[in-house]
Design an enzyme around this catalytic site. Structure first.
Site, mmCIF file in Angstrom:
data_model
loop_
_atom_site.group_PDB
_atom_site.id
_atom_site.type_symbol
_atom_site.label_atom_id
_atom_site.label_comp_id
_atom_site.label_asym_id
_atom_site.label_seq_id
_atom_site.Cartn_x
_atom_site.Cartn_y
_atom_site.Cartn_z
ATOM 1 N N LYS A 55 -6.123 17.654 -93.512
ATOM 2 C CA LYS A 55 -5.775 17.937 -92.118
ATOM 3 C C LYS A 55 -6.783 17.265 -91.183
ATOM 4 O O LYS A 55 -6.412 16.665 -90.172
ATOM 5 C CB LYS A 55 -5.753 19.458 -91.874
ATOM 6 C CG LYS A 55 -4.553 20.146 -92.520
ATOM 7 C CD LYS A 55 -4.633 21.680 -92.495
ATOM 8 C CE LYS A 55 -3.457 22.294 -93.254
ATOM 9 N NZ LYS A 55 -3.446 23.742 -93.310
ATOM 10 N N GLN A 85 -7.252 28.783 -92.423
ATOM 11 C CA GLN A 85 -6.585 28.414 -93.672
ATOM 12 C C GLN A 85 -6.368 29.651 -94.537
ATOM 13 O O GLN A 85 -7.290 30.438 -94.759
ATOM 14 C CB GLN A 85 -7.436 27.354 -94.407
ATOM 15 C CG GLN A 85 -6.782 26.769 -95.643
ATOM 16 C CD GLN A 85 -5.520 25.957 -95.356
ATOM 17 O OE1 GLN A 85 -5.377 25.356 -94.304
ATOM 18 N NE2 GLN A 85 -4.587 25.964 -96.285
ATOM 19 N N ASP A 100 -0.325 27.347 -86.092
ATOM 20 C CA ASP A 100 0.421 27.667 -87.312
ATOM 21 C C ASP A 100 1.696 28.452 -87.010
ATOM 22 O O ASP A 100 2.567 28.567 -87.873
ATOM 23 C CB ASP A 100 -0.443 28.559 -88.227
ATOM 24 C CG ASP A 100 -1.178 27.752 -89.292
ATOM 25 O OD1 ASP A 100 -0.589 26.777 -89.794
ATOM 26 O OD2 ASP A 100 -2.316 28.119 -89.628
#
Ligand code: GUN
Length: 286
Positions: free
Chosen positions: A53, A97, A120
């Site tokens: 990422k 994460q 997200d």
């Protein structure tokens, strides 16, 4: 033989568009989109995902700020960090994460992120918005799957889609997006009866269960579109290999279109994360 849906190629187009828009935002507003990435602990797969990422962010001109915390980090420490990032106007996206170590509450941590910075799309407000048909911050993996599906089907309306897997990260938001696109949607999971027969009716199968090669050729209607979200590490001939939830070699002989693993959904997830970060920066600085 199925058409291969090339996630690398499609994601390169998304990333090129993001890079162009990052330049425009910088030139006209003096804003450089910035993404804070929080990784707690040493989970090897999470480390690889986070590294990828951050690498891709740099390639499109997005700033990434990595926060690596030790596995024993307390809930209070993590909440304090998120509160600082919420307040920091130079940060436009916050990603924690997952999975988190067991002693931390994912629910509490995700809920503490400013929904406008929730790239997200996991915050309850964004989950609720998607469920009621307003897609503002949409989870990255399902969003990437939709972009790939739209390359194959100009109109998804009326298609029968079976989503295998009911996770909050993929299965449920995937079903919501397919429904928004006027598909008829069924979510299948570990308790579903006669899953093979159900899948065999589907025009679109999305496999997101995390079980290597679970979806067999005789589950697939000839010509159907198959999207494989799984990334499973398996040992084959003494070598470690990545494989999806779909028995690719057999299914590609039956399906009309299929995504490979690797090189399918994975690159699309990252491209959509950066697209969400760009869009968050635009909204926060407008
Ligand atoms: N772990 C697996 N997939 C994801 C994702 O899309 N976002 C985050 N934050 N964690 C994940």
């Amino acid at each position: 033989m199925a058409q291969l849906i090339d996630g690398k190629q499609i994601s390169a187009q998304v990333l090129a568009d993001v890079a162009r828009d990052v330049e425009i935002l910088k030139a006209y507003n003096g804003v450089i989109p910035a993404l804070a990435v929080i990784l707690v602990g040493e989970d090897p797969a999470s480390q690889v995902y986070v590294r990828n990422k951050i690498k891709r962010a740099a390639e499109v001109g997005i700033i990434s700020i990595e926060h690596r915390l030790e596995a024993g980090t307390s809930q209070i420490t993590l909440n304090t960090l998120i509160e600082e990032l919420n307040q920091d106007s130079s940060v436009h996206g916050i990603l924690v994460q997952l999975p988190l170590p067991d002693h931390l509450s994912e629910e509490e941590i995700i809920s503490s992120i400013n929904p406008k910075k929730d790239v997200d799309g996991f915050h309850p407000l964004n989950v609720g918005a998607l469920a009621s048909g307003r897609s503002v911050q949409v989870p990255c993996t399902p969003q990437g799957c939709m972009i790939m599906l739209q390359q194959i089907h100009k109109d998804l309306s009326g298609k029968f889609a079976v989503v295998i897997g009911r996770s909050n990260i993929v299965g449920k938001p995937m079903a919501a997006l397919l429904l928004l696109a006027n598909c008829t949607v069924t979510i299948a999971h570990s308790r579903t009866r006669d899953i093979e027969n159900l899948c065999r009716q589907a025009d679109i199968v999305i496999a997101a269960v995390g079980r290597a090669k679970m979806v067999k050729a005789n589950w697939i209607k000839p010509g159907a579109t198959v999207i494989d979200v799984g990334i499973n590490a398996v040992d084959e001939d003494g070598k470690r290999k990545l494989c999806g939830d779909v028995d690719f070699e057999a299914v590609e002989l039956i399906a009309g279109a299929i995504t490979p693993v690797p090189g399918g959904v994975g690159p699309m997830t990252i491209a959509c994360l950066l697209l969400n970060t760009l869009n968050a920066a635009k909204r926060l600085t407008a």
